[in-house]
Design an enzyme around this catalytic site. Sequence first.
Site, PDB file in Angstrom:
ATOM      1  N   GLU A  42       0.810  -1.231   0.000  1.00 35.40           N
ATOM      2  CA  GLU A  42       0.000   0.000   0.000  1.00 35.40           C
ATOM      3  C   GLU A  42       0.838   1.274   0.000  1.00 35.40           C
ATOM      4  O   GLU A  42       0.303   2.352  -0.238  1.00 35.40           O
ATOM      5  CB  GLU A  42      -0.959   0.012   1.203  1.00 35.40           C
ATOM      6  CG  GLU A  42      -0.258   0.297   2.504  1.00 35.40           C
ATOM      7  CD  GLU A  42      -1.068   1.141   3.480  1.00 35.40           C
ATOM      8  OE1 GLU A  42      -2.216   1.468   3.180  1.00 35.40           O
ATOM      9  OE2 GLU A  42      -0.526   1.466   4.541  1.00 35.40           O
ATOM     10  N   HIS A  71      -4.316   3.191   1.716  1.00 37.14           N
ATOM     11  CA  HIS A  71      -3.801   4.071   0.647  1.00 37.14           C
ATOM     12  C   HIS A  71      -3.988   3.482  -0.749  1.00 37.14           C
ATOM     13  O   HIS A  71      -3.458   4.018  -1.721  1.00 37.14           O
ATOM     14  CB  HIS A  71      -2.321   4.367   0.879  1.00 37.14           C
ATOM     15  CG  HIS A  71      -2.062   5.131   2.142  1.00 37.14           C
ATOM     16  ND1 HIS A  71      -2.640   6.363   2.397  1.00 37.14           N
ATOM     17  CD2 HIS A  71      -1.310   4.843   3.230  1.00 37.14           C
ATOM     18  CE1 HIS A  71      -2.242   6.795   3.587  1.00 37.14           C
ATOM     19  NE2 HIS A  71      -1.438   5.887   4.118  1.00 37.14           N
TER      20      HIS A  71
HETATM   21 FE   LIG Z   1       1.358   1.227   5.415  1.00 37.37          FE
HETATM   22 FE   LIG Z   2      -2.045   1.730   6.001  1.00 36.45          FE
END
Ligand SMILES: [Fe+2]
Ligand SMILES: [Fe+2]
Length: 263
Positions: A42, A71
Amino acid sequence: MSGQRVLFLGDIVGEPGRSAVTSTLPSLVERHAPDLVIANGENVAGGLGITPRTADKLFAAGIDVLTTGNHVYRHRDAYELLDKSNRIVRPANYLETNPGRGHTVIEKNGVRWGVVNLSGNVFMQAAHSPFHVINRVLGQLEDEADYVFVDFHAEATSEKVAMGWHLDGRALAVVGTHTHVPTADGRVLPGGTAFISDVGMTGARGGVIGVKKEQILERFMTQMPVKFDTATDDVWVMGVLVETAGNGLAKSFEQIMVPAEPG
Ligand SMILES: [Fe+2]
Ligand SMILES: [Fe+2]
């Protein structure tokens, strides 16, 4: 079917994290001979999110499946990849209409590996309760996978520990990600599920959870907006190794923390 090994790497942060994977994964593979390599991706693109280019680089470095987290939707050009690839998953308890899939099954050498990504709901936002959604996903995977590996991307240790107990005896492993700081509670739970609250990150220990320490300190000192850059000092690879016991459960758990090898 037992004695297989899964290597899981915690959140790979930015270019330093990606380079650490490229330089260090070969010797980890030689030492531990994993049958499957999973990593949380991520934070791979500039510290936030993932892109097709950075995902390809990690697949080329030997990672079989990428999990993600809060994210995941930072970069629009990842949405098509998330929809198309069965080698990358986003939290299963996000909205059904969001790009990507919450679980996947990868077959390697006759073993069917289920990989599930879940998001916490404490101090974070997910559309649905991870505790309910995982029950439904495990039901779906019952006939499709020999082992189920769960990345629980969550903030609160209480929620992660609870998820470990919720799934004890029902999954190969439940590993926490997101905080980028490894915890010391890793073990195989009594029911046979490997568990750790947080794996840690593959990134620079010389920063603050992956960001340059001077910038984070400036933010705390001034309480004003500060631009964040990815830290580069003292990069480590943090992960776990889980060995299977047959019947879908784990025989052993080992925490892995090694300094990144020079590129
Ligand atoms: Fe992370
Ligand atoms: Fe995260």
